[in-house]
Design an enzyme around this catalytic site. Structure first.
Site, PDB file in Angstrom:
ATOM      1  N   ARG A  30       0.908  -1.078   0.043  1.00  0.00           N
ATOM      2  CA  ARG A  30       0.235   0.138   0.282  1.00  0.00           C
ATOM      3  C   ARG A  30       0.707   1.165   0.083  1.00  0.00           C
ATOM      4  NH1 ARG A  30      -4.757  -1.623  -0.011  1.00  0.00           N
ATOM      5  NH2 ARG A  30      -5.282  -3.565   0.964  1.00  0.00           N
ATOM      6  N   ASP A  31       0.329   2.362  -1.172  1.00  0.00           N
ATOM      7  CA  ASP A  31       0.768   3.301  -0.724  1.00  0.00           C
ATOM      8  C   ASP A  31       1.244   3.762   0.412  1.00  0.00           C
ATOM      9  OD1 ASP A  31       2.311   5.896  -3.524  1.00  0.00           O
ATOM     10  OD2 ASP A  31       1.023   6.491  -1.328  1.00  0.00           O
ATOM     11  N   ASN A  86       5.206   6.877 -13.474  1.00  0.00           N
ATOM     12  CA  ASN A  86       6.067   8.278 -14.206  1.00  0.00           C
ATOM     13  C   ASN A  86       6.959   7.875 -13.890  1.00  0.00           C
ATOM     14  OD1 ASN A  86       3.324   9.819 -12.732  1.00  0.00           O
ATOM     15  ND2 ASN A  86       3.799   9.203 -10.876  1.00  0.00           N
ATOM     16  N   VAL A  95      10.694   8.838  -6.686  1.00  0.00           N
ATOM     17  CA  VAL A  95      11.222   7.708  -6.261  1.00  0.00           C
ATOM     18  C   VAL A  95      11.805   7.048  -7.095  1.00  0.00           C
ATOM     19  CG1 VAL A  95      11.038   5.101  -4.610  1.00  0.00           C
ATOM     20  CG2 VAL A  95       9.552   7.148  -3.805  1.00  0.00           C
ATOM     21  N   HIS A  99       8.296   1.673 -10.746  1.00  0.00           N
ATOM     22  CA  HIS A  99       7.055   1.374  -9.758  1.00  0.00           C
ATOM     23  C   HIS A  99       5.119   1.196 -10.566  1.00  0.00           C
ATOM     24  CE1 HIS A  99       7.832   5.449  -8.535  1.00  0.00           C
ATOM     25  NE2 HIS A  99       7.240   5.513  -7.960  1.00  0.00           N
ATOM     26  N   HIS A 101       1.202   2.030  -9.750  1.00  0.00           N
ATOM     27  CA  HIS A 101       0.384   2.605  -9.177  1.00  0.00           C
ATOM     28  C   HIS A 101      -0.898   1.919  -9.740  1.00  0.00           C
ATOM     29  CE1 HIS A 101       2.612   6.114  -7.188  1.00  0.00           C
ATOM     30  NE2 HIS A 101       3.523   6.437  -8.511  1.00  0.00           N
TER      31      HIS A 101
HETATM   32  P1  AMP Z   1       6.222   8.764  -7.974  1.00  0.00           P
HETATM   33  O1  AMP Z   1       6.211   9.631  -7.692  1.00  0.00           O
HETATM   34  O2  AMP Z   1       6.070   8.234  -9.159  1.00  0.00           O
HETATM   35  O3  AMP Z   1       7.564   8.114  -7.331  1.00  0.00           O
HETATM   36  O4  AMP Z   1       5.621   7.873  -6.623  1.00  0.00           O
HETATM   37  C1  AMP Z   1       6.252   7.124  -5.099  1.00  0.00           C
HETATM   38  C2  AMP Z   1       5.474   7.006  -4.446  1.00  0.00           C
HETATM   39  O5  AMP Z   1       5.904   6.134  -3.041  1.00  0.00           O
HETATM   40  C3  AMP Z   1       3.762   8.115  -3.375  1.00  0.00           C
HETATM   41  O6  AMP Z   1       3.218   8.026  -4.045  1.00  0.00           O
HETATM   42  C4  AMP Z   1       4.418   8.238  -2.209  1.00  0.00           C
HETATM   43  O7  AMP Z   1       3.304   8.248  -1.159  1.00  0.00           O
HETATM   44  C5  AMP Z   1       5.580   6.138  -2.131  1.00  0.00           C
HETATM   45  N1  AMP Z   1       5.528   6.533  -1.025  1.00  0.00           N
HETATM   46  C6  AMP Z   1       7.255   6.713  -1.104  1.00  0.00           C
HETATM   47  N2  AMP Z   1       7.584   6.268   0.215  1.00  0.00           N
HETATM   48  C7  AMP Z   1       7.122   4.966   1.092  1.00  0.00           C
HETATM   49  C8  AMP Z   1       6.885   4.516   1.650  1.00  0.00           C
HETATM   50  N3  AMP Z   1       8.052   3.677   2.595  1.00  0.00           N
HETATM   51  N4  AMP Z   1       6.243   3.086   2.109  1.00  0.00           N
HETATM   52  C9  AMP Z   1       5.062   2.792   0.668  1.00  0.00           C
HETATM   53  N5  AMP Z   1       4.890   4.332  -0.488  1.00  0.00           N
HETATM   54  C10 AMP Z   1       5.462   5.351  -0.405  1.00  0.00           C
END
Ligand code: AMP
Length: 113
Positions: A30-31, A86, A95, A99, A101
């Site tokens: 989960r995000d 993304n 990140v 990944h 979403h």
């Molecule tokens: P992006 O902007 O596509 O790189 O999305 C990165 C996603 O990772 C964001 O929606 C964050 O909320 C999520 N995220 C970052 N750290 C964590 C974590 N420790 N556990 C779960 N989700 C995370």
């Protein structure tokens, strides 16, 4: 040694996450800041910085397959959901570990940004 990214640390079990799927290649959890009632990240265990650096690989098919399975398990498959990747700074990637979403659980806006 370079510091590992947050998703590599989740893969290694160093940072907790709410897991929905784990196999040899892929995890889903989960995000931490959900943008929808269901917001799950589907992540390869290998550190691939972005979809732009995937190259020739069957991995993207595997990520989509896991996302579809998790959507079924979450009970959102019938109503519908959105898969988002993304890529890079202007693509909204924060990140630097590939990944996908999985978003659902409500009617999502039609906007693509
Ligand atoms: P992006 O902007 O596509 O790189 O999305 C990165 C996603 O990772 C964001 O929606 C964050 O909320 C999520 N995220 C970052 N750290 C964590 C974590 N420790 N556990 C779960 N989700 C995370």
């Amino acid at each position: 040694m370079a510091e590992r990214c947050i998703f590599c640390r989740i893969v290694a079990g160093e940072v907790p996450a709410s897991f929905l799927h784990q196999d040899e290649e892929v995890i889903a959890f989960r995000d931490i800041e959900p943008q929808a009632p269901t917001h799950i990240l589907v992540v390869p265990k290998a550190h691939i910085p972005s979809i732009g650096e995937l190259g020739q690989s069957e991995l993207i098919g595997r990520l989509i397959q896991v996302a579809n399975q998790v959507a079924q398990k979450e009970g959102i498959a019938k109503a519908g959901y959105r898969l988002v990747i993304n890529c890079g700074r202007e693509g909204g990637q924060v990140v630097p570990h590939l990944h996908l979403h999985l978003l659902g659980g409500r009617k999502l806006s039609g906007s693509l940004g």
